[in-house]
Design an enzyme around this catalytic site. Structure first.
Site, PDB file in Angstrom:
ATOM      1  N   ASN A  87      41.673  40.050  32.595  1.00  0.00           N
ATOM      2  CA  ASN A  87      43.191  40.754  32.492  1.00  0.00           C
ATOM      3  C   ASN A  87      43.839  40.006  33.978  1.00  0.00           C
ATOM      4  OD1 ASN A  87      45.338  42.696  32.461  1.00  0.00           O
ATOM      5  ND2 ASN A  87      44.234  43.180  34.522  1.00  0.00           N
ATOM      6  N   TYR A 154      52.253  29.082  35.312  1.00  0.00           N
ATOM      7  CA  TYR A 154      51.855  30.217  34.592  1.00  0.00           C
ATOM      8  C   TYR A 154      51.915  29.938  32.970  1.00  0.00           C
ATOM      9  CZ  TYR A 154      51.998  35.199  32.880  1.00  0.00           C
ATOM     10  OH  TYR A 154      51.705  36.269  32.133  1.00  0.00           O
ATOM     11  N   LYS A 158      48.070  29.784  31.295  1.00  0.00           N
ATOM     12  CA  LYS A 158      47.940  30.799  29.995  1.00  0.00           C
ATOM     13  C   LYS A 158      47.584  29.903  28.735  1.00  0.00           C
ATOM     14  CE  LYS A 158      48.345  34.783  31.847  1.00  0.00           C
ATOM     15  NZ  LYS A 158      47.224  35.560  32.045  1.00  0.00           N
ATOM     16  N   THR A 191      55.290  46.405  34.745  1.00  0.00           N
ATOM     17  CA  THR A 191      54.483  46.318  35.972  1.00  0.00           C
ATOM     18  C   THR A 191      54.935  45.565  36.994  1.00  0.00           C
ATOM     19  OG1 THR A 191      53.712  44.081  35.196  1.00  0.00           O
ATOM     20  CG2 THR A 191      52.645  46.187  34.181  1.00  0.00           C
TER      21      THR A 191
HETATM   22  P1  NAP Z   1      50.058  43.018  38.083  1.00  0.00           P
HETATM   23  O1  NAP Z   1      50.670  44.445  37.853  1.00  0.00           O
HETATM   24  O2  NAP Z   1      50.778  42.096  39.106  1.00  0.00           O
HETATM   25  O3  NAP Z   1      48.609  43.394  38.548  1.00  0.00           O
HETATM   26  C1  NAP Z   1      47.820  42.057  38.427  1.00  0.00           C
HETATM   27  C2  NAP Z   1      46.424  42.537  38.992  1.00  0.00           C
HETATM   28  O4  NAP Z   1      45.596  41.322  38.978  1.00  0.00           O
HETATM   29  C3  NAP Z   1      46.201  43.578  39.853  1.00  0.00           C
HETATM   30  O5  NAP Z   1      45.263  44.609  39.518  1.00  0.00           O
HETATM   31  C4  NAP Z   1      45.569  42.512  41.019  1.00  0.00           C
HETATM   32  O6  NAP Z   1      44.807  43.250  41.901  1.00  0.00           O
HETATM   33  C5  NAP Z   1      45.113  41.637  40.449  1.00  0.00           C
HETATM   34  N1  NAP Z   1      44.743  40.345  41.228  1.00  0.00           N
HETATM   35  C6  NAP Z   1      45.664  39.148  41.291  1.00  0.00           C
HETATM   36  N2  NAP Z   1      45.395  38.459  42.227  1.00  0.00           N
HETATM   37  C7  NAP Z   1      44.038  38.673  42.444  1.00  0.00           C
HETATM   38  C8  NAP Z   1      42.792  38.011  42.813  1.00  0.00           C
HETATM   39  N3  NAP Z   1      43.066  37.014  43.726  1.00  0.00           N
HETATM   40  N4  NAP Z   1      41.715  38.404  42.901  1.00  0.00           N
HETATM   41  C9  NAP Z   1      41.271  39.523  42.286  1.00  0.00           C
HETATM   42  N5  NAP Z   1      42.600  40.502  41.687  1.00  0.00           N
HETATM   43  C10 NAP Z   1      43.507  39.947  41.572  1.00  0.00           C
HETATM   44  O7  NAP Z   1      49.947  42.126  36.546  1.00  0.00           O
HETATM   45  P2  NAP Z   1      50.340  42.833  35.213  1.00  0.00           P
HETATM   46  O8  NAP Z   1      51.668  42.610  34.802  1.00  0.00           O
HETATM   47  O9  NAP Z   1      49.394  44.020  35.006  1.00  0.00           O
HETATM   48  O10 NAP Z   1      49.477  41.597  34.350  1.00  0.00           O
HETATM   49  C11 NAP Z   1      48.228  41.641  33.883  1.00  0.00           C
HETATM   50  C12 NAP Z   1      47.781  40.383  32.641  1.00  0.00           C
HETATM   51  O11 NAP Z   1      48.818  40.356  31.812  1.00  0.00           O
HETATM   52  C13 NAP Z   1      48.194  39.100  33.565  1.00  0.00           C
HETATM   53  O12 NAP Z   1      47.025  38.262  33.119  1.00  0.00           O
HETATM   54  C14 NAP Z   1      49.581  38.833  33.335  1.00  0.00           C
HETATM   55  O13 NAP Z   1      49.640  37.311  33.168  1.00  0.00           O
HETATM   56  C15 NAP Z   1      49.319  39.504  31.758  1.00  0.00           C
HETATM   57  N6  NAP Z   1      50.764  39.584  31.309  1.00  0.00           N
HETATM   58  C16 NAP Z   1      51.742  40.554  31.515  1.00  0.00           C
HETATM   59  C17 NAP Z   1      52.928  40.762  31.162  1.00  0.00           C
HETATM   60  C18 NAP Z   1      54.034  41.714  31.712  1.00  0.00           C
HETATM   61  O14 NAP Z   1      55.046  41.724  31.225  1.00  0.00           O
HETATM   62  N7  NAP Z   1      53.299  42.554  32.698  1.00  0.00           N
HETATM   63  C19 NAP Z   1      53.458  39.880  30.120  1.00  0.00           C
HETATM   64  C20 NAP Z   1      52.288  39.071  29.451  1.00  0.00           C
HETATM   65  C21 NAP Z   1      51.145  38.769  29.896  1.00  0.00           C
HETATM   66  P3  NAP Z   1      44.527  43.086  43.468  1.00  0.00           P
HETATM   67  O15 NAP Z   1      46.004  42.907  43.974  1.00  0.00           O
HETATM   68  O16 NAP Z   1      44.189  44.629  43.687  1.00  0.00           O
HETATM   69  O17 NAP Z   1      43.701  42.116  43.801  1.00  0.00           O
END
Ligand code: NAP
Length: 249
Positions: A87, A154, A158, A191
């Site tokens: 994720n 990005y 993906k 998020t």
């Molecule tokens: P987010 O709120 O920015 O959270 C990102 C998560 O990834 C955090 O738990 C962070 O943990 C972890 N992370 C980032 N860099 C890291 C690293 N170097 N090592 C370990 N962990 C790392 O993002 P989100 O919106 O929840 O996104 C989750 C997934 O959904 C992603 O793959 C994103 O591309 C996908 N997605 C999101 C959306 C959206 O609208 N939000 C839409 C489509 C897809 P730490 O900072 O504690 O390491």
């Protein structure tokens, strides 16, 4: 026990997925650089087993060993199923690719693409002898399937994750206990990643206004709703090896 390894469980979608998985009979392991106190507290009341492992996914050289150690430890339990949810993800660098520093491009690819590939490789290798249902769910994005100006790294990472999924699907489909790998777009979720998108400049991301509108019109999913849809899909088992899916369809 049902084993779930979830990357990026400290906040956002991964946090909501891990929370929803805190049910009796589940063993949930969250991987991220920081840990969530809320998850540890809720786990102790839930009857689930929860562990947080500090992992920086950009440090790709150590990831295979870290996954092996996690699985060896988990194998002591009598496991009924095993699942890896890739994720964690980052959006930057954003803006025209010619302006992106090389080290930011490399970091992005390590976290979004190399890390899930290495973790999946180690998961498949180290669970080969486990005669239980095994799944890997890659969290992709609509951006992996549709181009956006300003998001080339990005979109590329993906799209790469989707195509990796298709290939592993072919490799695993005829094995008796093959790992079923799918790649799922989770919708637009409220998020930190969305806050970051709204903070980008028009020059770096011409579609910025659309994402501001989605937020203002209440059209973002909550992380919990998105997690529910993903876990409903996972639990349904209603998918094939290498499927590319979208929770909105
Ligand atoms: P987010 O709120 O920015 O959270 C990102 C998560 O990834 C955090 O738990 C962070 O943990 C972890 N992370 C980032 N860099 C890291 C690293 N170097 N090592 C370990 N962990 C790392 O993002 P989100 O919106 O929840 O996104 C989750 C997934 O959904 C992603 O793959 C994103 O591309 C996908 N997605 C999101 C959306 C959206 O609208 N939000 C839409 C489509 C897809 P730490 O900072 O504690 O390491």
């Amino acid at each position: 026990m049902n084993l779930f390894v979830v990357t990026g469980a400290s906040r956002g979608l991964g946090h909501a997925i891990a929370r929803r998985l805190l049910l009796p009979g589940n063993y949930v392991i969250g991987l991220s650089r920081s840990s969530s106190e809320q998850l540890s507290k809720e786990a102790s009341l839930s009857g689930a087993r929860y562990e947080s492992v500090e992992v920086d996914l950009s440090r790709v050289d150590s990831l295979a060993d870290q996954m092996e150690q996690i699985l060896q430890k988990a194998a002591v339990e009598s496991l009924k199923s095993a699942c890896l949810i890739n994720n964690a993800g980052v959006l930057s660098p954003t803006g025209p690719i010619e302006n992106a520093p090389a080290e930011e491009i490399a970091y992005h690819m390590q976290v979004n693409l190399t890390a899930p590939i290495i973790l999946s490789s180690s998961f498949i290798h180290n669970t080969e002898a486990w005669e239980v249902p095994k799944t890997i769910m890659n969290i992709s994005s609509g951006a992996g399937r549709k181009p956006y100006s300003g998001w080339s790294s990005y979109c590329a990472s993906k799209a790469g994750l989707d195509h990796f999924t298709r290939c592993v699907g072919l490799e695993q489909q005829d094995k008796p206990y093959g790992v079923r790998m799918i790649s799922v777009a989770p919708g637009v979720i409220d998020t930190d990643m969305q806050s970051y998108i709204r903070s980008l400049s028009e020059q770096d991301f011409p579609q910025k206004e659309r994402f501001i509108q989605l937020k203002e019109q209440g059209q973002l999913s909550s992380p919990e709703d998105a997690a529910d849809k993903l876990l409903k899909l996972l639990n349904s088992g209603d998918y094939g090896h290498g499927d590319i899916l979208d929770v909105r369809q």
